[in-house]
Design an enzyme around this catalytic site. Structure first.
Site, PDB file in Angstrom:
ATOM      1  N   ASP A 232      13.242 -42.526  13.854  1.00  0.00           N
ATOM      2  CA  ASP A 232      12.704 -43.737  13.254  1.00  0.00           C
ATOM      3  C   ASP A 232      13.126 -44.915  14.133  1.00  0.00           C
ATOM      4  O   ASP A 232      14.298 -45.280  14.172  1.00  0.00           O
ATOM      5  CB  ASP A 232      13.243 -43.896  11.825  1.00  0.00           C
ATOM      6  CG  ASP A 232      12.686 -45.104  11.111  1.00  0.00           C
ATOM      7  OD1 ASP A 232      12.548 -46.167  11.753  1.00  0.00           O
ATOM      8  OD2 ASP A 232      12.395 -45.019   9.909  1.00  0.00           O
TER       9      ASP A 232
ATOM     10  N   ILE B  52      11.678 -48.116  14.030  1.00  0.00           N
ATOM     11  CA  ILE B  52      10.897 -49.259  13.551  1.00  0.00           C
ATOM     12  C   ILE B  52      11.575 -50.598  13.816  1.00  0.00           C
ATOM     13  O   ILE B  52      10.930 -51.644  13.693  1.00  0.00           O
ATOM     14  CB  ILE B  52      10.550 -49.129  12.051  1.00  0.00           C
ATOM     15  CG1 ILE B  52      11.794 -49.254  11.170  1.00  0.00           C
ATOM     16  CG2 ILE B  52       9.825 -47.835  11.777  1.00  0.00           C
ATOM     17  CD1 ILE B  52      11.460 -49.322   9.688  1.00  0.00           C
TER      18      ILE B  52
ATOM     19  N   TYR C 259      19.066 -45.522   5.177  1.00  0.00           N
ATOM     20  CA  TYR C 259      18.131 -46.308   4.385  1.00  0.00           C
ATOM     21  C   TYR C 259      17.782 -45.600   3.078  1.00  0.00           C
ATOM     22  O   TYR C 259      17.333 -44.451   3.104  1.00  0.00           O
ATOM     23  CB  TYR C 259      16.877 -46.549   5.224  1.00  0.00           C
ATOM     24  CG  TYR C 259      15.677 -47.087   4.506  1.00  0.00           C
ATOM     25  CD1 TYR C 259      15.745 -48.257   3.746  1.00  0.00           C
ATOM     26  CD2 TYR C 259      14.447 -46.440   4.596  1.00  0.00           C
ATOM     27  CE1 TYR C 259      14.624 -48.759   3.096  1.00  0.00           C
ATOM     28  CE2 TYR C 259      13.317 -46.932   3.955  1.00  0.00           C
ATOM     29  CZ  TYR C 259      13.417 -48.089   3.209  1.00  0.00           C
ATOM     30  OH  TYR C 259      12.302 -48.580   2.572  1.00  0.00           O
TER      31      TYR C 259
END
Length: 477
Positions: free
Chosen positions: A230, A232, A145
């Site tokens: 991460d 999410i 990302y």
């Protein structure tokens, strides 16, 4: 400029990348079905807009959850006055329970370890401050990302060092790639303090299997470095294999040091609430929890938001219904989009999570270079009028891959986007319909989704069996 700090004026934010340039192109010429039908369609924003009807229905049926209603206004004063940075107890409890539900109740989370932050962005920066000093590095598997460059590097001085993953094994994170990256960092006299993984992956839309997670845990324990997970996109997994959290696996690794394991979570993707700025740090390290909680003063979640979220997420029936329907709608939308791409011979990495697809446009490059990738991207932005994100902005090691988001628009807009893609492909010299040769694709291309049915796309979309028939929420215009 000398009057402004060097940290504030450096280019570490990463806003000068093609990823953010695509957003600017959309903002300058945004698509609207009636007011600007030839504008740029936003397919570079990983937003989940497929279940707002469920959220809105719950809000209508639970007016006391908001202080902005007649039923809830009596709690205005208690909500408006000062709250400490630990967060409301019911908020921390609700988030912990939601994290458990998302993981199939296979693991429990302690509300006392829930640390709030201003979105996942703030959570990542806080962890970077807690775990590393300026100049230290986190290993990060590629592609990753683009916002990580901003989140972890800009104000902390921490570096990100790539773990190069390749399409020949579907960009899988391997022990060999981890070891190679660690060795290269040492050769460059860079101190590695941790490994950052994104599971499910943004931009790949894939999940890490249990054995890979175990290998990762063994690796960070051998090196005595931190692991930041991460997660999410945890609730966006829409088909098998199911998402597996690092919290489920760590107990299965002999000698695993829990103090090295930290989870970043938010409600931006799983619930579609990026505007609420609800970010979470969940660390198994007591010192990190205490320090991060102090740092959360700089990025608190408003008490009004905490109150609303707590009431919503403690509604077990709503949560279970939401998770099930969200997965179903993501599966339908993913199927619709990959089918549309397959109509014109565009392949994608096989995926089962996330709000995006990793699209393979390598055969449309004149030469296999990142310069040619950007040339193709400019054509897609300027001529096709779609904001998709080029792989180079995700630090991909191979030119020609693009991330395209599919959950941030209504069905009608998706249909227009697919028509534009079809028109673009049919204008290419080879019409884009023949199957690529082995030289053009990886040896493991059997794991890539290839759908080459040439039945008319419109016939498919208008069929009663099409995912178009599912109830979707109209996107904001």
């Amino acid at each position: 400029m000398g009057l402004i700090s060097k940290i504030a004026t450096n280019d570490g934010h990463g806003e000068n990348s093609a990823y953010f340039d695509g957003w600017k192109a959309y903002e300058n010429d945004p698509f609207h079905p009636t007011q600007n039908p030839n504008g740029v369609i936003q397919m570079g924003l990983a937003e989940n807009q497929l279940c707002f009807d469920l959220i809105q229905e719950w809000i209508v049926n639970n007016p006391k959850a908001s202080i902005c209603t007649y039923e809830g206004v009596q709690d205005f004063q208690d909500t408006a006055i000062f709250q400490d940075y630990h967060g409301l107890p019911e908020f921390r409890k609700a988030v912990a329970r939601f994290m458990e539900k998302v993981r199939g109740d296979r693991v429990t989370f302690d509300p006392e370890r829930i640390v709030m932050s201003g979105g996942a962005t703030g959570a990542h920066e806080s962890l970077a401050f807690c775990l590393a000093d300026p100049g230290d590095a986190f290993l990060v598997p590629t592609p990753y990302y683009p916002g990580f460059d901003r989140d972890l590097r800009w104000r902390t001085g921490v570096q990100l060092f790539p773990v190069v993953c390749e399409s020949c094994n579907n960009f899988k994170v391997t022990k060999e790639a981890l070891e190679e990256a660690y060795s290269k960092a040492q050769e460059s006299n860079i101190k590695v303090k941790g490994l950052l993984i994104n599971n499910p992956s943004n931009p790949l839309g894939t999940i890490l299997d249990k054995e890979t997670l175990k290998d990762i845990l063994r690796f960070i324990n051998e090196k005595n470095i931190h692991l930041v997970c991460d997660e999410i996109y945890a609730a966006t997994a829409f088909s098998q294999p199911s998402f597996i959290s690092i919290s489920e696996v760590k107990s299965e690794v002999v000698g695993c040091n829990d103090d090295l394991v930290h989870i970043v979570y938010s409600l931006s993707k799983d619930l579609g609430f990026p505007g609420f700025r609800v970010g979470i740090i969940y660390s198994y390290n007591d010192v990190v929890v205490n320090i991060a909680r102090k740092m959360s003063s700089f990025g608190l979640v408003s008490t009004q938001t905490q109150r609303l979220i707590a009431s919503m997420l403690l509604d077990t029936i709503f949560v279970e219904n939401f998770i099930a329907k969200s997965s179903m709608r993501l599966l339908q939308r993913h199927g619709l989009f990959t089918k549309g791409l397959g109509q014109v011979g565009i392949t994608t990495l096989k995926s089962n999570a996330g709000l995006f697809i990793w699209m393979d446009l390598r055969r449309f490059l004149e030469n296999s270079t990142f310069d040619d990738e950007l040339k193709l991207w400019h054509i897609i932005i300027d001529k096709v009028k779609l904001n998709v994100s080029p792989g180079c902005s995700f630090h991909c090691s191979e030119p020609g891959w693009f991330r395209v988001c599919f959950a941030n628009m209504d069905d009608a807009t998706m249909k227009i986007a697919l028509r534009r893609i079809r028109h673009f492909v049919y204008l290419q010299p080879n019409k884009g319909v023949e199957v690529a040769t082995k030289k053009q694709y990886c040896r493991t291309r059997s794991k890539l989704e290839i759908s080459l049915s040439f039945r008319r796309l419109d016939d498919f979309m208008n069929s009663p069996h099409s995912p178009m028939s599912s109830p979707m929420v109209q996107a904001r215009n």
